[in-house]
Structures are given as C-alpha cells and as structure tokens.
Design a protein around this motif. Sequence first.
Motif, short mmCIF file in Angstrom:
data_model
loop_
_atom_site.label_atom_id
_atom_site.label_comp_id
_atom_site.label_asym_id
_atom_site.label_seq_id
_atom_site.Cartn_x
_atom_site.Cartn_y
_atom_site.Cartn_z
N LYS A 260 0.83 -1.23 0.09
CA LYS A 260 -0.03 -0.01 0.02
C LYS A 260 0.93 1.23 0.05
CE LYS A 260 -4.00 -2.14 2.39
NZ LYS A 260 -4.76 -2.19 3.79
N TRP A 261 2.02 1.24 0.17
CA TRP A 261 2.91 2.36 0.52
C TRP A 261 4.25 2.11 -0.29
CZ3 TRP A 261 0.30 6.17 2.75
CH2 TRP A 261 -0.77 5.65 3.71
N LEU A 262 4.85 3.36 -0.69
CA LEU A 262 6.06 3.27 -1.41
C LEU A 262 6.90 4.45 -0.68
CD1 LEU A 262 5.27 3.36 -5.21
CD2 LEU A 262 6.68 1.54 -4.08
N VAL A 263 8.19 3.95 -0.40
CA VAL A 263 9.20 5.19 0.32
C VAL A 263 10.39 5.21 -0.63
CG1 VAL A 263 8.45 4.09 2.44
CG2 VAL A 263 10.49 2.99 1.59
N GLY A 264 10.69 6.50 -0.57
CA GLY A 264 11.80 6.68 -1.35
C GLY A 264 12.85 7.62 -0.65
N GLN A 265 14.29 7.31 -0.91
CA GLN A 265 15.38 7.98 -0.18
C GLN A 265 15.54 9.31 -0.91
OE1 GLN A 265 17.09 8.28 2.70
NE2 GLN A 265 17.76 6.38 2.38
N SER A 266 14.88 10.54 -0.68
CA SER A 266 15.44 11.56 -1.10
C SER A 266 16.48 12.25 -0.58
CB SER A 266 14.23 12.50 -0.61
OG SER A 266 14.19 13.93 -1.11
N MET A 267 17.16 13.19 -1.65
CA MET A 267 18.32 13.86 -1.36
C MET A 267 18.41 15.13 -0.56
SD MET A 267 21.04 12.21 -3.30
CE MET A 267 20.12 10.63 -2.40
N ASP A 268 17.34 14.96 0.18
CA ASP A 268 17.43 16.19 1.18
C ASP A 268 17.52 15.66 2.57
OD1 ASP A 268 13.80 17.28 1.15
OD2 ASP A 268 14.81 15.25 0.93
N ASN A 269 17.89 14.32 2.87
CA ASN A 269 18.26 13.87 4.13
C ASN A 269 16.80 13.38 4.57
OD1 ASN A 269 21.09 14.09 4.00
ND2 ASN A 269 20.60 16.27 4.72
N ARG A 270 15.74 13.00 3.89
CA ARG A 270 14.51 12.45 4.11
C ARG A 270 14.17 11.07 3.63
NH1 ARG A 270 10.04 15.72 3.16
NH2 ARG A 270 11.02 16.36 1.08
N ILE A 271 13.25 10.34 4.04
CA ILE A 271 12.61 9.25 3.47
C ILE A 271 11.11 9.71 3.16
CG2 ILE A 271 12.11 6.80 3.58
CD1 ILE A 271 14.48 6.31 4.98
N VAL A 272 10.56 9.90 2.03
CA VAL A 272 9.37 10.09 1.66
C VAL A 272 8.64 8.95 1.56
CG1 VAL A 272 10.28 12.57 0.82
CG2 VAL A 272 10.07 10.54 -0.69
N VAL A 273 7.21 9.07 1.76
CA VAL A 273 6.35 8.19 1.60
C VAL A 273 5.16 8.59 0.31
CG1 VAL A 273 4.64 6.72 2.77
CG2 VAL A 273 6.65 7.79 4.15
N TYR A 274 4.69 7.40 -0.43
CA TYR A 274 3.67 7.78 -1.28
C TYR A 274 2.63 6.70 -1.28
CZ TYR A 274 6.95 11.26 -3.50
OH TYR A 274 7.36 12.40 -3.93
N SER A 275 1.65 6.88 -1.45
CA SER A 275 0.39 5.81 -1.32
C SER A 275 0.80 5.20 -2.69
CB SER A 275 -0.88 6.48 -1.47
OG SER A 275 -0.95 7.27 -2.45
N ALA A 276 0.52 3.83 -2.69
CA ALA A 276 0.48 2.98 -3.93
C ALA A 276 -0.74 2.38 -4.28
CB ALA A 276 1.65 1.89 -3.35
N GLY A 277 -1.82 3.27 -4.24
CA GLY A 277 -2.89 2.61 -4.39
C GLY A 277 -3.20 3.26 -6.05
N GLU A 278 -4.77 3.27 -6.24
CA GLU A 278 -4.85 3.76 -7.50
C GLU A 278 -4.37 5.22 -7.95
OE1 GLU A 278 -6.56 0.31 -8.86
OE2 GLU A 278 -6.61 2.12 -9.69
N ARG A 279 -4.55 5.80 -6.72
CA ARG A 279 -3.92 7.40 -6.76
C ARG A 279 -2.56 7.34 -6.19
NH1 ARG A 279 -8.07 11.87 -5.09
NH2 ARG A 279 -6.12 13.18 -5.89
N ILE A 280 -1.47 7.93 -6.92
CA ILE A 280 -0.09 8.02 -6.32
C ILE A 280 0.10 9.52 -5.80
CG2 ILE A 280 2.30 7.84 -6.84
CD1 ILE A 280 0.94 5.44 -6.94
N LYS A 281 0.01 9.59 -4.35
CA LYS A 281 0.13 10.85 -3.82
C LYS A 281 1.10 10.87 -2.73
CE LYS A 281 -4.14 10.50 -1.37
NZ LYS A 281 -5.55 11.07 -1.14
N PRO A 282 1.64 11.80 -2.40
CA PRO A 282 2.61 11.91 -1.26
C PRO A 282 1.84 12.01 0.28
CG PRO A 282 2.74 14.09 -2.10
CD PRO A 282 1.82 13.22 -3.24
N HIS A 283 2.53 11.34 1.03
CA HIS A 283 1.94 11.51 2.46
C HIS A 283 2.77 12.49 3.12
CE1 HIS A 283 0.32 10.24 6.30
NE2 HIS A 283 -0.28 9.16 5.67
N LYS A 284 2.33 13.67 3.22
CA LYS A 284 2.86 14.79 3.66
C LYS A 284 3.42 14.71 5.08
CE LYS A 284 1.65 17.84 -0.05
NZ LYS A 284 0.98 19.20 -0.45
N ARG A 285 2.41 14.33 5.92
CA ARG A 285 2.55 13.94 7.28
C ARG A 285 3.37 12.63 8.03
NH1 ARG A 285 -3.36 14.22 9.63
NH2 ARG A 285 -3.39 12.66 8.10
#
Length: 570
Positions: free
Chosen positions: A465-490
């Motif tokens: 259900k989720w995708l995580v990505g190693q961002s180059m600003d020293n963060r690991i960002v999270v995105y939903s992996a359902g029908e809509r791909i959108k960032p989980h800002k919180r």
Amino acid sequence: MDVLNQYGSGVSDDDGESSDGGATQAYAKPVVRQYNIDTAPDISGYAPSTHELTAYVGHSQREIRYNMPYEVLAQPLAGPTDSEGDFASHTRGTRGGGLAEAHAVDEVSFRQQERMFRQHGIANDPSNTSGEARMVVGSNSSNAGIANNRGLRRKAKGNSSIVNGEGAYQGPWAGYEDDTKGVAAGPSAEQLAEYEQRTAQNTDKTAGTGPGPSKAAKSKRRNAAGYDEGQAERTTFHGQAERDYQGRTYMHVPTELRQAEVPSCFAPKRMVKEWHNAHAGGVSAIRFIPDTGHLLLSSGMDGLVKIFDTHSSLALLRTYIGHSKAVRDITFAPSGTSFLSSSYDTYTKLWDVETGQCRQKFSAKGRVPYVAKFYPEDPNIFLVGQGDKKIVQWDIRANEIVQEYDQHLGAINSLTFFDSNRRFISTSDDKTMRVWEFGIPVVIKLVADPSMHSVPAVALHPSQKWLVGQSMDNRIVVYSAGERIKPHKRKEFSGHLTAGFACQPSFSPDGKFLTSGDSEGQVWCWDWQTRRVMTKWKAHEKVAICTAWHPRESSRVATCSWDGTIKYWD
C-alpha cells in the motif's frame, strides 16, 4: 650629343613657317606603341584553316539548341552495337567501353556450370546456341579424366562380421581412396600450440612499443579477478563440495525456513558475521534470495558478484566472474534460480545461481544499464533502466528489446512494481517519478514538484500500500501505492545524512520497521507507525549503501558499505 641635336633640330614636313617668314623650330611627337595581347592557349599542331570542329549529337538527344549544318546532321551513326549489329544505347548494360549483354540462363544450369568451373577449371560456353558442337571454356588437363568420381577407386566394403575397427563393414557407404571427405582440415594441435607460443613471445617483446595500449594500460581495464572484456565468463566455487551426501546443492532450502507465516520482527542488537574485504573498492548492492533468504547475493566495484550462505556455515560459496567494470545493480528472478547483473561495461548478464553459468548477455548499443528488474508475472521479461534516459523491456527468449519507455529527462535510478504487478514506478535524475502501465509506453502519472529532490532508491511496503523513497534532502518520503499516487506529507523519516548517496532502504517482513544506512556508516531503524527512531548504530567506516532484512528471520539484517565489508546483524 648628336642624338640630342637631332631631337631638337628635326623639322616636320607638315609644319608651316612663322609669320615673320623665318624658319621655325619643330619638336618631335611622342611615339605610342600598341601591343596586341592574345590570352588564348597555344594549340600545337592545330591550324584553323585546315581543321573544322565537328559537332556530336548523342543517340538519346532529343533537342538541338543551336543551328547545325546539314553535313553534320546527315553523318552516319557511330557507337557500340549489340550482337545483332543494332545500336543499343538504351540498354542498361551499355558502358563506355562496350556492351554487357544479358542472357537467359536457368538457375540450375548456371550453378552446375559454376561448380564445374571452380572444381575442374572447365565449363560449357554460354554463347554456343547452335548445339552442333560442345564448346568448352577453360582447360585443366589434370582433372580432364575425372568426371563424377569415375577415375577414383572405391575402398573395400569390408567384412560383414566385423562391426568396429579395422576391416569393419562399410558396404555401399565406403568412400574412395585418397578421399579427404570428413577429415578435419586446417592446422594440427601441435601447429596451433606452436603458433600461440610464438604469438605470445612476439607480444611480450613488442609490449609497450607499438601503437596499441601497453601492458599497464591493459591491466587497468581488468578487474580484481583478472577478467578482461571479451573473455568468456567463468565461476569459482569456494566450498569443499558442491553437493552433500544426499546430492543436494546450496540451493536446497533448509526445513526451518519453509514456514509460510511471517514472523514478528524486532530491531537487531548484535553482529553475527562480518565478511572482510568482500569486494575490493566497495560493495554496491546486496540481495537476499526470494522467500527463503538462506543465500545472500552481493555485487561490488571490482566487477564481481558473490553469493554467501546466511543460514548455517555463513561462508562464501561462489564467485561469478564476467564483468570488466563495476557492477551497479543485481536482482533475483522470482523463482530465485537465476539473477541479473548490470555493470558499467554496458552489459546486463543473466546468470544461473546454482552452476554459475552465464546464460545470456544483453547490451543496448553500448548504453550503460543502471538498474534491472524482472517482471514478477513472467520470468522471461525484464526491464532495464539506462543512463540514456530510457527504460527498455527485454525478452529473454528472443534476446531482443520489445518495448521502450522514453519519457524521462535523466538517467534512470530505480524501477519498482506495485498494484499487483500491473504498474511500475520509475525514478530518475530529472527529479521526477513516473508511473507506467506495464507494456504501454505512456506515462499515466507524473509525480513532480519544484521543491522535490531526486529519489534514487525506492522500496515497497510488505502490505503493497505504500512506497518509500530515499530523497536527496536527508529524508525518506512516503507515497501511497493505490489507484492514486500521492505523497503522504505527514509521514516522513529523517535524522540521517544521505545527501548525495543512493542508500537503499528496506522493510522488515512484517512491515513494522524501516531501516536505512547513511553517509557516516550508521544504520538507522525507525518504527513505521510512529516514525520514531527505534535504534541506530555505527556499522561501517564508510557510507552504508544498502540494508536488507531477512525474509524469514525475525531480526536479521544484512548491511554493506563502500569500505568493502558485508555485515550480518541479529
């Protein structure tokens, strides 16, 4: 002085006298000389009075743009003629030196005469159309008496009671005496060995003196195992025996790892095993074998791929040698029996895990493969993300590219399948993430933002259900992996330093923990629900480039670093 006096005393006959009747002094007029300049070249032997220029009218000329005398127009035709005496200027075979005539000859007759001329040096004259006498082209007295093997002697048929050996029965299949059919042609083994030895000696003598690269330059192109580009791939087994007393190899799954339930995981506390100098120059990636995890595959900057036992002996089992430059990425097939290795030598190679044999190698016109990923639904299809901004889809059976995805504006860094393997997401150096329908080269979702950084490494949550990505600003960002791909800002994970490094994150089998390395050699472990740092420890001296959770053990994690070591934690 006499000349000057004459110049001043000359009197013109046309001049008159002065009004006082005295003789007047006359002055000489200046003489102007005129020269006729002829710039035309001199044509020796040509007199215009005795020669006349003759105009030429071609056979195919249809228009005359100047008046011509009747004598020129009425002159007889001239030029090459065919065999019947007709002018053939319209024929395609006409050349400046003659005419190439076409003859109708059937294919069988032509091949037969060609073979006869090559073997015996004679052939029938094709210009003989009367059929009265046989005209022959060429002559070869040595083969004149041999036609259809009539001049050769048959070998003995042999004894029908002898099956093999000397005097065995040959029957109608017996050949001819002095016949070389079936005998290997070319130099013998001794001659080849002598030639190779002589060539090696000449190479050693002229090394570094010719226009080619020297020994030092050639040695730089080789990896730590001495593999050079163009050589055959090979493998080395490091254990005592490839099979145990029951005939099983290291591919055999231990009984305790065959359970289907996912264990409840917790953070590791101690180091179980350290493989010193696993790869010279650093380790680039590590992967557990799917489902069981009793084998660990690693790739390094030395161009080698190695596999380790992570269950019982914890020893190095096999080394795969087949790349002349650093290996950037490795990936297992869904069945775990084979894997792909992508290297900077522009090759992606398919290996057999058990035997170490290189089954196939793929290269897309010299493009560098950055990442490779098998299609989970079909092991004969895999994707390769390249440095030329393209994603190519290879078919192993046809050994060719069957699809291209070319919407990115930078090198491809990662490929991840999700949504029941119907779609995949790709990340690139152009700071975007693009979602594709598998098999359709059209972007269905573009994830981009002006404040977004590049995401070189992506991991999928075990719940899909989720995708995580190693961002180059020293963060690991999270995105939903359902029908809509959108960032989980919180929901994001921070605290580590990874700017400039593609550190691969990893999930625990139950999805409760997320781990990642950083540029200082530390390994961070977060709680997935609360985003709180559960633990962190100093694992390596250099950047910890990859972490991988064991798929069956509750707290075992493997880490690798650019210091060349691989460590196993529990």
